[in-house]
Design a protein around this motif. Structure first.
Motif, PDB file in Angstrom:
ATOM      1  N   GLY A 223       0.726  -0.658   0.254  1.00  0.00           N
ATOM      2  CA  GLY A 223      -0.438  -0.338  -0.152  1.00  0.00           C
ATOM      3  C   GLY A 223       0.707   1.092   0.068  1.00  0.00           C
ATOM      4  O   GLY A 223       2.394   1.055   0.214  1.00  0.00           O
ATOM      5  N   ALA A 224       0.113   2.283  -0.195  1.00  0.00           N
ATOM      6  CA  ALA A 224       1.291   3.428  -0.399  1.00  0.00           C
ATOM      7  C   ALA A 224      -0.116   5.001  -0.664  1.00  0.00           C
ATOM      8  O   ALA A 224      -0.704   4.735  -0.765  1.00  0.00           O
ATOM      9  N   ILE A 225       0.427   5.915   0.141  1.00  0.00           N
ATOM     10  CA  ILE A 225      -0.032   7.043  -0.086  1.00  0.00           C
ATOM     11  C   ILE A 225       1.250   7.956  -0.449  1.00  0.00           C
ATOM     12  O   ILE A 225       2.333   8.386  -0.456  1.00  0.00           O
ATOM     13  N   LYS A 226       0.277   9.580  -1.474  1.00  0.00           N
ATOM     14  CA  LYS A 226       1.194  10.260  -1.187  1.00  0.00           C
ATOM     15  C   LYS A 226       1.249  11.610  -0.320  1.00  0.00           C
ATOM     16  O   LYS A 226      -0.048  11.957   0.295  1.00  0.00           O
ATOM     17  N   ARG A 227       1.935  12.089   0.491  1.00  0.00           N
ATOM     18  CA  ARG A 227       1.830  12.749   1.239  1.00  0.00           C
ATOM     19  C   ARG A 227       2.395  14.921   0.604  1.00  0.00           C
ATOM     20  O   ARG A 227       3.664  14.330   0.056  1.00  0.00           O
ATOM     21  N   ILE A 228       1.810  15.049   0.225  1.00  0.00           N
ATOM     22  CA  ILE A 228       1.927  16.904   0.581  1.00  0.00           C
ATOM     23  C   ILE A 228       2.437  17.270   1.148  1.00  0.00           C
ATOM     24  O   ILE A 228       1.826  17.565   2.955  1.00  0.00           O
ATOM     25  N   PRO A 229       3.108  18.602   1.520  1.00  0.00           N
ATOM     26  CA  PRO A 229       3.505  19.528   2.288  1.00  0.00           C
ATOM     27  C   PRO A 229       2.720  20.073   2.644  1.00  0.00           C
ATOM     28  O   PRO A 229       1.848  20.734   1.551  1.00  0.00           O
ATOM     29  N   GLY A 291       2.505   5.632   9.031  1.00  0.00           N
ATOM     30  CA  GLY A 291       1.952   5.142   7.713  1.00  0.00           C
ATOM     31  C   GLY A 291       0.055   4.736   8.437  1.00  0.00           C
ATOM     32  O   GLY A 291      -0.633   4.763   6.855  1.00  0.00           O
ATOM     33  N   VAL A 292       0.025   3.836   8.416  1.00  0.00           N
ATOM     34  CA  VAL A 292      -1.119   3.175   8.501  1.00  0.00           C
ATOM     35  C   VAL A 292      -2.662   3.885   8.846  1.00  0.00           C
ATOM     36  O   VAL A 292      -2.855   4.288   7.900  1.00  0.00           O
ATOM     37  N   TYR A 293      -2.319   4.588   9.803  1.00  0.00           N
ATOM     38  CA  TYR A 293      -3.929   5.633   9.743  1.00  0.00           C
ATOM     39  C   TYR A 293      -3.690   6.889   8.630  1.00  0.00           C
ATOM     40  O   TYR A 293      -4.801   6.603   7.756  1.00  0.00           O
ATOM     41  N   PRO A 294      -2.649   7.100   7.926  1.00  0.00           N
ATOM     42  CA  PRO A 294      -3.533   7.947   6.536  1.00  0.00           C
ATOM     43  C   PRO A 294      -3.141   6.994   5.474  1.00  0.00           C
ATOM     44  O   PRO A 294      -4.288   7.629   4.602  1.00  0.00           O
ATOM     45  N   ASN A 299      -7.611   5.835   1.836  1.00  0.00           N
ATOM     46  CA  ASN A 299      -8.337   4.660   0.639  1.00  0.00           C
ATOM     47  C   ASN A 299      -9.936   3.920   2.119  1.00  0.00           C
ATOM     48  O   ASN A 299      -9.526   3.312   1.721  1.00  0.00           O
ATOM     49  N   ASN A 300     -10.398   4.937   2.277  1.00  0.00           N
ATOM     50  CA  ASN A 300     -11.773   4.750   2.373  1.00  0.00           C
ATOM     51  C   ASN A 300     -11.698   4.304   3.356  1.00  0.00           C
ATOM     52  O   ASN A 300     -12.888   3.086   3.917  1.00  0.00           O
ATOM     53  N   ASN A 301     -11.257   3.909   4.504  1.00  0.00           N
ATOM     54  CA  ASN A 301     -10.848   3.680   5.759  1.00  0.00           C
ATOM     55  C   ASN A 301     -10.604   2.203   5.501  1.00  0.00           C
ATOM     56  O   ASN A 301     -10.766   0.548   6.470  1.00  0.00           O
ATOM     57  N   THR A 302      -9.609   1.507   4.412  1.00  0.00           N
ATOM     58  CA  THR A 302      -9.088   0.664   4.330  1.00  0.00           C
ATOM     59  C   THR A 302      -8.209   0.186   5.484  1.00  0.00           C
ATOM     60  O   THR A 302      -7.431   0.890   5.759  1.00  0.00           O
ATOM     61  N   GLU A 303      -8.196  -1.344   5.804  1.00  0.00           N
ATOM     62  CA  GLU A 303      -7.973  -1.402   7.588  1.00  0.00           C
ATOM     63  C   GLU A 303      -6.608  -2.018   6.525  1.00  0.00           C
ATOM     64  O   GLU A 303      -6.218  -3.673   6.878  1.00  0.00           O
ATOM     65  N   ILE A 304      -5.409  -1.770   6.502  1.00  0.00           N
ATOM     66  CA  ILE A 304      -4.672  -2.080   6.098  1.00  0.00           C
ATOM     67  C   ILE A 304      -3.653  -3.667   6.778  1.00  0.00           C
ATOM     68  O   ILE A 304      -2.964  -4.060   6.524  1.00  0.00           O
ATOM     69  N   GLN A 305      -3.919  -3.177   8.387  1.00  0.00           N
ATOM     70  CA  GLN A 305      -2.491  -3.665   9.607  1.00  0.00           C
ATOM     71  C   GLN A 305      -3.270  -5.034   9.702  1.00  0.00           C
ATOM     72  O   GLN A 305      -2.212  -5.437  10.112  1.00  0.00           O
ATOM     73  N   GLY A 310      -1.318 -10.291   9.190  1.00  0.00           N
ATOM     74  CA  GLY A 310      -1.904 -11.501   8.294  1.00  0.00           C
ATOM     75  C   GLY A 310       0.025 -12.050   7.771  1.00  0.00           C
ATOM     76  O   GLY A 310       0.024 -13.401   8.042  1.00  0.00           O
ATOM     77  N   MET A 311       0.754 -10.887   6.824  1.00  0.00           N
ATOM     78  CA  MET A 311       1.166 -11.567   7.057  1.00  0.00           C
ATOM     79  C   MET A 311       2.728 -11.508   7.348  1.00  0.00           C
ATOM     80  O   MET A 311       3.163 -12.513   7.140  1.00  0.00           O
ATOM     81  N   ILE A 312       3.227 -11.146   8.438  1.00  0.00           N
ATOM     82  CA  ILE A 312       3.544 -11.677   9.483  1.00  0.00           C
ATOM     83  C   ILE A 312       3.658 -12.770  10.388  1.00  0.00           C
ATOM     84  O   ILE A 312       4.333 -13.339  10.738  1.00  0.00           O
ATOM     85  N   VAL A 313       2.390 -12.994  10.359  1.00  0.00           N
ATOM     86  CA  VAL A 313       2.590 -13.815  10.943  1.00  0.00           C
ATOM     87  C   VAL A 313       2.172 -15.310  10.472  1.00  0.00           C
ATOM     88  O   VAL A 313       3.011 -16.773  10.525  1.00  0.00           O
TER      89      VAL A 313
END
Length: 321
Positions: A223-229, A291-294, A299-305, A310-313
């Motif tokens: 996942g990714a976000i663009k951070r704008i100054p 970066g999880v919250y932003p 992404n419309n409250n997608t829960e990337i956590q 899941g991937m860590i387990v």
């Protein structure tokens, strides 16, 4: 991790990872840096086992009503230990935890953190072509800094501390300000009364428009976000007042993340934040990447956590086998 009372639950990444683990049915305890001790040859932690009073609600209610069960535990009895303390790294902490590195699955691995916890590791990928990372110099010698800038004909360049976070201490200079470099560099180098190396980097064009924060788990960008100054600021960090919007990683950005990801996994760095500008990595976050919250918000409250845990387990189970 940092103390419970330092968490800002509305925005904190660690609380979301904790909440997801608990919702998956795992027992979770937290230990602060000062709560780790070595006694009679055992690595112990003053543990606060989390006893949630509210589950399935938002993170603020989850945080506010949390209760704890206190005990001293031998840390190698845990299955997974997440390293979520903020930089700079406490070397004594790493020295102690490294004693049990081969007996517990650390996220991220202690030897990997020791190697990559600061910005030196990212500079290792500099091949002098600006293809992977901007041209970088790490030194405590002011004459070398001026020579580096002059020889490479930088029109703009960045000076920043080695152990900074959240965009703190990052200065953008233009070639016309070269006369100021000595004073600025000297201030950073001798700020603590003893000589300390700093970073000088070529400024990547397009940085004024923001950067990309890619979340990379087990070598794979998920996942990714663009951070704008903020207006009038060259730093994109959310903590420095920047904002974030949704971003789909391009094929070039995906390729860059996966290329870096191979080395990250090799070094036991399973959760990382890669900051990208103009298809180049400008910073690598391995100690307690956020970066999880932003990301969720953009992404419309997608829960990337959920994907992260899941991937860590899955990785834990793979290594266990």
């Amino acid at each position: 991790m940092y103390p419970w009372d330092k968490i800002v639950p509305g925005k904190d990444t660690t609380i979301r990872l904790i909440k997801e683990c608990i919702e998956c049915g795992y027992e979770v305890s937290l230990v602060t840096k000062s709560g780790v001790t070595l006694q009679k040859g055992k690595v112990l932690g003053q543990c606060q086992k989390l006893i949630p009073q509210v589950v399935g609600e938002d993170c603020v209610a989850f945080y506010d009503q949390m209760q704890f069960e206190y005990s001293t535990q031998e840390l190698k009895t845990f299955d997974i230990i997440f390293m979520r303390a903020d930089p700079p790294v406490d070397n004594m902490l790493l020295n102690i935890l490294e004693l049990i590195e081969d007996e517990v699955f650390f996220v991220n691995r202690i030897s990997g953190l020791r190697k990559a916890n600061n910005k030196i590791y990212a500079a290792f990928f500099d091949d002098g072509t600006d293809e992977i990372v901007p041209q970088t110099l790490i030194t405590s010698e002011v004459p070398l800094i001026k020579k580096f800038i002059e020889e490479n004909d930088f029109q703009k360049f960045i000076i920043k501390p080695l152990d900074g976070m959240g965009g703190k201490g990052v200065i953008l200079l233009e070639r016309s300000q070269l006369n100021n470099v000595s004073a600025i560099a000297d201030f950073y180098i001798n700020a603590e009364g003893k000589k300390k190396p700093i970073i000088v980097q070529n400024y990547i064009e397009g940085a004024e428009k923001g950067d990309i924060r890619a979340i990379v788990v087990n070598g794979e960008p998920i996942g990714a976000i663009k951070r704008i100054p903020a207006e009038g600021d060259h730093r994109s960090n959310i903590s420095a007042g920047g904002d974030s919007v949704k971003h789909e990683l391009t094929e070039t950005e995906l390729k860059l993340c996966r290329k870096l990801g191979k080395q990250l996994v090799k070094d036991g760095l399973y959760i990382c934040g890669i900051d990208i500008i103009n298809n180049k990595m400008v910073e690598l976050n391995v100690m307690s990447p956020g970066g999880v919250y932003p990301h969720n918000k953009a992404n419309n409250n997608t829960e990337i956590q959920k994907q992260i845990i899941g991937m860590i387990v899955d990785k834990y189970e793979e290594l266990k086998r």
